[in-house]
Design a protein around this motif. Structure first.
Motif, PDB file in Angstrom:
ATOM      1  N   LEU C  12       0.736  -1.332   0.159  1.00  0.00           N
ATOM      2  CA  LEU C  12       0.409   0.076   0.212  1.00  0.00           C
ATOM      3  C   LEU C  12       0.732   1.782   0.121  1.00  0.00           C
ATOM      4  O   LEU C  12       0.539   2.334  -0.725  1.00  0.00           O
ATOM      5  CB  LEU C  12      -0.886  -0.345   1.095  1.00  0.00           C
ATOM      6  N   LEU C  13       1.851   1.682   1.185  1.00  0.00           N
ATOM      7  CA  LEU C  13       2.333   2.456   1.294  1.00  0.00           C
ATOM      8  C   LEU C  13       3.546   2.645  -0.409  1.00  0.00           C
ATOM      9  O   LEU C  13       2.787   4.242  -0.184  1.00  0.00           O
ATOM     10  CB  LEU C  13       3.767   2.334   2.097  1.00  0.00           C
ATOM     11  N   PRO C  14       4.578   1.966  -0.590  1.00  0.00           N
ATOM     12  CA  PRO C  14       4.567   3.204  -1.606  1.00  0.00           C
ATOM     13  C   PRO C  14       3.572   3.408  -3.526  1.00  0.00           C
ATOM     14  O   PRO C  14       3.794   4.620  -3.738  1.00  0.00           O
ATOM     15  CB  PRO C  14       5.442   1.736  -2.715  1.00  0.00           C
ATOM     16  N   ALA C  15       2.459   2.474  -3.499  1.00  0.00           N
ATOM     17  CA  ALA C  15       1.329   3.108  -4.437  1.00  0.00           C
ATOM     18  C   ALA C  15       0.643   4.521  -3.917  1.00  0.00           C
ATOM     19  O   ALA C  15       0.706   5.265  -4.745  1.00  0.00           O
ATOM     20  CB  ALA C  15       0.549   2.027  -4.517  1.00  0.00           C
ATOM     21  N   THR C  16       0.092   4.283  -2.494  1.00  0.00           N
ATOM     22  CA  THR C  16      -0.150   5.546  -2.554  1.00  0.00           C
ATOM     23  C   THR C  16       1.124   6.747  -2.276  1.00  0.00           C
ATOM     24  O   THR C  16       0.479   7.575  -2.356  1.00  0.00           O
ATOM     25  CB  THR C  16      -0.218   5.789  -0.674  1.00  0.00           C
ATOM     26  N   LEU C  17       2.391   6.846  -1.854  1.00  0.00           N
ATOM     27  CA  LEU C  17       3.263   7.832  -2.211  1.00  0.00           C
ATOM     28  C   LEU C  17       3.378   8.336  -3.878  1.00  0.00           C
ATOM     29  O   LEU C  17       3.222   8.819  -3.371  1.00  0.00           O
ATOM     30  CB  LEU C  17       4.391   7.529  -1.708  1.00  0.00           C
ATOM     31  N   LEU C  18       3.498   6.783  -4.455  1.00  0.00           N
ATOM     32  CA  LEU C  18       3.718   7.930  -6.117  1.00  0.00           C
ATOM     33  C   LEU C  18       2.259   8.174  -6.556  1.00  0.00           C
ATOM     34  O   LEU C  18       2.764   9.084  -7.703  1.00  0.00           O
ATOM     35  CB  LEU C  18       3.685   5.775  -6.618  1.00  0.00           C
ATOM     36  N   ALA C  19       1.265   7.813  -6.539  1.00  0.00           N
ATOM     37  CA  ALA C  19       0.257   8.217  -6.724  1.00  0.00           C
ATOM     38  C   ALA C  19      -0.601  10.113  -6.175  1.00  0.00           C
ATOM     39  O   ALA C  19      -1.176  10.526  -6.376  1.00  0.00           O
ATOM     40  CB  ALA C  19      -0.699   7.604  -6.237  1.00  0.00           C
ATOM     41  N   LEU C  20       0.323   9.632  -4.786  1.00  0.00           N
ATOM     42  CA  LEU C  20       0.009  10.982  -3.912  1.00  0.00           C
ATOM     43  C   LEU C  20      -0.293  12.407  -5.282  1.00  0.00           C
ATOM     44  O   LEU C  20      -1.113  13.133  -5.242  1.00  0.00           O
ATOM     45  CB  LEU C  20       0.935  11.422  -2.920  1.00  0.00           C
ATOM     46  N   PRO C  21       0.877  12.936  -5.880  1.00  0.00           N
ATOM     47  CA  PRO C  21       0.107  14.391  -6.635  1.00  0.00           C
ATOM     48  C   PRO C  21      -0.638  14.201  -7.845  1.00  0.00           C
ATOM     49  O   PRO C  21      -0.941  15.042  -8.006  1.00  0.00           O
ATOM     50  CB  PRO C  21       1.524  14.647  -7.188  1.00  0.00           C
ATOM     51  N   HIS C  22      -0.742  13.135  -7.832  1.00  0.00           N
ATOM     52  CA  HIS C  22      -2.122  13.007  -9.181  1.00  0.00           C
ATOM     53  C   HIS C  22      -3.424  12.889  -8.317  1.00  0.00           C
ATOM     54  O   HIS C  22      -4.159  13.780  -9.155  1.00  0.00           O
ATOM     55  CB  HIS C  22      -2.115  11.855  -9.791  1.00  0.00           C
ATOM     56  N   VAL C  23      -3.303  12.805  -7.303  1.00  0.00           N
ATOM     57  CA  VAL C  23      -5.059  12.964  -6.412  1.00  0.00           C
ATOM     58  C   VAL C  23      -5.057  14.338  -5.881  1.00  0.00           C
ATOM     59  O   VAL C  23      -6.531  14.350  -5.494  1.00  0.00           O
ATOM     60  CB  VAL C  23      -5.048  11.927  -5.534  1.00  0.00           C
TER      61      VAL C  23
END
Lengths: 298, 245, 311
Positions: C12-23
């Motif tokens: 979960l963590l990397p996925a969240t971190l990577l998606a962050l700026p787009h959300v």
């Protein structure tokens, strides 16, 4: 060549005297911290906040009493008393419960209170800075060595030694002083002998706070009373106490002299970086004598 | 192997060690005894570098070691256990020994390899030789007092010393633990030829396993010799018994 | 970290971190960057204080020097950006070494105070040297390579560097060196007796901590395009210390948690009140009195099973 001429002029002398009056304030505040550090073993980061409260409280008292010499003198007594009361609350209410913990924890706890008190001052007095004018009695300057020295600075130069003597008497000639000194060396033994160390510690902290408040009240006419006074002062106080020798009253005096004088002379010699000189002096002292110049009680 | 010659150490005005002499030959088990305050632990501190002598010489294999720092002395082949238990409380038994082994193997600056299984064989060997192998994963501060003292010895052994110094190894131990410790000391001496120097208050124990005994009184050496010589020595008798004969 | 939770977090963590700026909106992405680099800073401090047991009270100076080093290289030298990003941390590491050599002779409180004095000296010089460092104004509008100049770009760069550095520190902590410095922390006498040169190891630890602190400073330059002398003021050092304490000084990710909590809290609080000091001070007081092991420390204690003591 220019700064050499600067250094040896009469301007130096008056700068030294100004430095010495600043030393007075530093000494008063540092001796309070030294007392607390020596007897209670608390590195009191909130000491600067107490100083700041002293300054603001002095302003309030003077405002309340409408200015003038009487108001000023009253402020010099009432403001430190207010600060002493704050100190009492801090010590009895919070710090005393953590005497068993490591120094790091106590230091951080006092830092927490520095933050809290800082904002409390903001709440009570607001964010703008205040000023207190020197009462008419002290206005103007005297002529020393042909140069003007403000009367107020002279006043400070007199107050300093008085406080020093007073403290010496308290520490060396009163019962409280004897017990406090014993507690500084071996708190457990003092308790084991049946003396209620709780009240000794409380009173020590109160006295230390009173001194911090007095320092703040005395400096009020000389500076802008502002938030942030606590930051710079606490650093200077800590360094003074460290180079003087933890818990050592004479050390506080020596440290204050070194700090005050290097700052004044530093500004004279190299105005741009003058403020760095005391730090340099501190580094030099600690490299040569890491435990401070005079004997520490730790 | 070890020669101590007229070593003096004072604290303030007090002479903790005053002209002490000692010699230990390779393979011997030598004990230092003396009344409380005689300076035994101070002497040991001087031998292992925790204190520096004011005067006198300390020679290990012919070289002067007085005043060298502890970690240097350790590398020269002298390790010790402490009188008050001095292990790494937050580490397990295995890890306590492991650190000592890694230090000996000079791997302490490796920063990128994981430490988990390192030197496992060696650590297990040491633990087996002292009998702590089954408790190797237990947190060291959870051990019984006797086991902690044995762990102390294990940690000292990990340095592969030539001279092992034990400061009151059986202090505070229950009788069975003491027996176990004695057997361990004997075993270490017989099986690996380790030279052992220790100090003790338990005189019976000392006479049981020591080849030679040095008696210290008030910081100085009164006699060094076999059990019989010591027993017959007048000064020792008066020091312990308060009267002659 | 709990065993059961770990694999899930790892996904979960990397996925969240990577998606962050787009959300998230831009401001939140900016905050996330600050959280990451502050967490890096806190973790680097913990290397010195939690793992080696040194009273590192002046850590902010390495942060500041790292930032100023990078900023000055970017604005004054003709050197390409990657060199600038190396100079900052290296300068911090060099300063750490120099300060360490002076301070290491002392122990505990004295070490901390001397470090603060030296740090204050550096601060005073930076504060007054208008011509070179911009004095109390700091340096603004620092030119950055296009790829990382935007908020999103800065975020990804910060994320990558932070992840790399945290991973490196994690490896260091799990290495023989990491174990030895913990031994030095718990029992320096014992460590010396087993042949460990205590001072040398402490010095190494300081240099590493200083280096990574400097990296955090360089990241600040990327995110803010400015530097200020207050970055190296001693009060900030103590704030970072609070983050370590809050999260748990004896765990690896404790400071990360603590830093995230404090930065987020501060951003949130500053919207609603001017009295951040009061809030931070109260939190700290509560942590000291109630949670001496920090937030994560509480969890770690619980999940380590009680060993059966030897008979």
């Amino acid at each position: 060549m220019d700064f050499a001429a600067n250094l040896f002029s009469a301007g130096t002398l008056s700068q030294i005297l100004v430095g010495l009056s600043r030393t007075t304030i530093l000494f008063i505040v540092s001796s309070g911290m030294s007392l607390i550090l020596g007897v209670l073993r608390i590195p009191n980061v909130a000491h600067g906040s107490l100083y700041m409260i002293g300054a603001f409280a002095a302003w309030s008292v003077i405002q309340f009493l409408g200015g003038g010499l009487f108001a000023f003198l009253a402020a010099m007594i009432v403001a430190p008393l207010i600060v002493a009361a704050v100190g009492f609350v801090l010590e009895r209410g919070f710090f005393s419960y953590l005497y068993e913990r490591e120094h790091l924890m106590l230091l951080l706890l006092t830092f927490a209170f520095m933050l809290i008190l800082g904002d409390l001052v903001k709440i009570v007095w607001g964010p703008e800075y205040r000023s207190v004018t020197v009462p008419a009695f002290f206005q103007g300057s005297a002529e020393i060595f042909g140069l003007p020295l403000p009367w107020y600075n002279l006043f400070l130069l007199l107050v300093g030694p008085c406080i020093a003597v007073f403290l010496w008497l308290v520490i060396n000639r009163t019962n409280f002083g004897k017990i406090a000194r014993a507690a500084a060396v071996d708190g457990e033994m003092v308790g084991a002998v049946g003396i209620n160390t709780g009240w000794i510690f409380a009173f020590t902290f109160v006295l230390g706070s009173f001194l911090a408040g007095l320092g703040g009240a005395l400096i009020a006419p000389m500076v802008n009373i502002s938030l942030g006074m606590d930051h710079t002062l606490i650093m200077e106080t800590f360094l003074i106490v460290i180079i003087g020798g933890l818990g050592n009253m004479w050390g506080a005096l020596l440290g204050s002299l070194i700090f005050g004088l290097t700052q004044s002379l530093g500004i004279l010699v190299w105005p741009q970086f003058g403020i760095a000189f005391p730090y340099l002096a501190v580094v030099a002292v600690l490299v040569v004598r890491p435990r401070g110049l005079l004997r520490s009680t730790w | 192997m070890l020669r101590v010659e007229s070593v003096v150490k004072s604290f303030g005005g007090f002479k903790a060690v005053d002209g002490a002499n000692l010699h230990v030959d390779a393979g011997e088990i030598v004990a230092v005894i003396g009344p409380n305050g005689a300076g035994k632990t101070t002497l040991f501190h001087l031998l292992t570098g925790h204190l520096a002598p004011d005067s006198g010489r300390i020679l290990f294999k012919g070289k002067e070691i007085g005043g060298l720092p502890p970690h240097v002395i350790c590398r020269k082949g002298i390790t010790r256990s402490f009188q008050v238990v001095n292990i790494f409380p937050r580490l397990s038994v295995f890890e306590n020994v492991q650190i000592a082994v890694l230090s000996r193997e000079r791997k302490t600056f490796r920063i990128f390899s994981p430490v988990k299984g390192m030197a496992e064989e060696e650590v297990h060997r040491v633990l087996r030789s002292v009998g702590l192998f089954d408790r190797r994963d237990v947190g060291s501060d959870l051990l019984s007092h006797g086991d902690k003292k044995v762990l102390e010895i294990a940690v000292a052994l990990s340095g592969n010393p030539e001279l092992l110094i034990l400061d009151e190894p059986t202090a505070g131990m229950a009788p069975e633990e003491t027996d176990r410790c004695i057997r361990l000391i004997r075993k270490l001496s017989e099986e690996s030829g380790l030279t052992i120097l220790f100090c003790e208050h338990d005189i019976a124990l000392v006479f049981e396993i020591a080849n030679r005994i040095m008696v210290m009184v008030r910081g100085g050496t009164v006699v060094q010799g076999s059990g019989e010589e010591v027993r017959r020595n007048r000064e020792v008798q008066s020091a312990y018994l308060g009267e002659s004969g | 970290m709990r065993r059961s939770a770990a694999p899930l977090l790892l996904l979960l963590l990397p996925a969240t971190l990577l998606a962050l700026p787009h959300v998230l909106p831009r401001f939140h992405t900016y905050v996330a960057s600050i959280v990451l680099l502050t967490a890096l800073l806190a973790t680097s401090l913990n290397l010195a204080i939690g793992y080696t047991g040194l009273y590192q009270f002046g850590h902010a100076v390495f942060y500041g020097v790292g930032a100023y080093g990078t900023a000055l290289m970017l604005t004054r030298s003709g050197m390409p950006a990657p060199i600038a990003f190396l100079v900052g941390p290296l300068a911090a590491a060099a300063l750490s070494l120099a300060m360490g050599v002076i301070c290491i002779r002392l122990s505990k409180l004295y070490f901390g105070m001397l470090q603060i004095s030296l740090g204050s000296l550096v601060w005073a010089v930076v504060y007054r040297w208008y011509s070179f460092t911009g004095g109390d104004d700091g340096i603004h509008g620092i030119p950055l390579p296009d790829a990382i100049a935007s908020t999103k770009g800065a975020y990804y760069f910060t994320l990558a560097v932070t992840a790399l550095c945290v991973f490196a520190m994690y490896r260091i902590v799990r290495s023989p060196f990491g174990k030895v410095i913990q031994g030095v922390r718990d029992n320096p006498v014992r460590a010396a007796a087993i042949g460990v040169d205590v001072k040398l190891h402490q010095l190494a630890s300081l240099v590493i901590a200083g280096f990574f602190g400097g990296v955090a400073g360089s990241l600040f330059v990327v995110v803010e395009s400015s530097v200020f002398p207050d970055m190296m003021f001693w009060t900030f050092s103590l704030e970072v210390l609070i983050m370590c304490l809050l999260g748990g000084m004896y765990t690896f990710f404790g400071p990360f948690v603590g830093a995230s909590a404090i930065v987020l809290l501060r951003v949130f609080a500053s919207v609603h009140t001017r009295y951040w000091g009061l809030i931070l001070g109260t939190i700290l007081t509560l942590v000291i009195i109630l949670l001496p092991d920090g937030v994560l420390g509480v969890f770690v204690r619980r999940s380590v099973p009680k060993e059966t003591p030897g008979a």
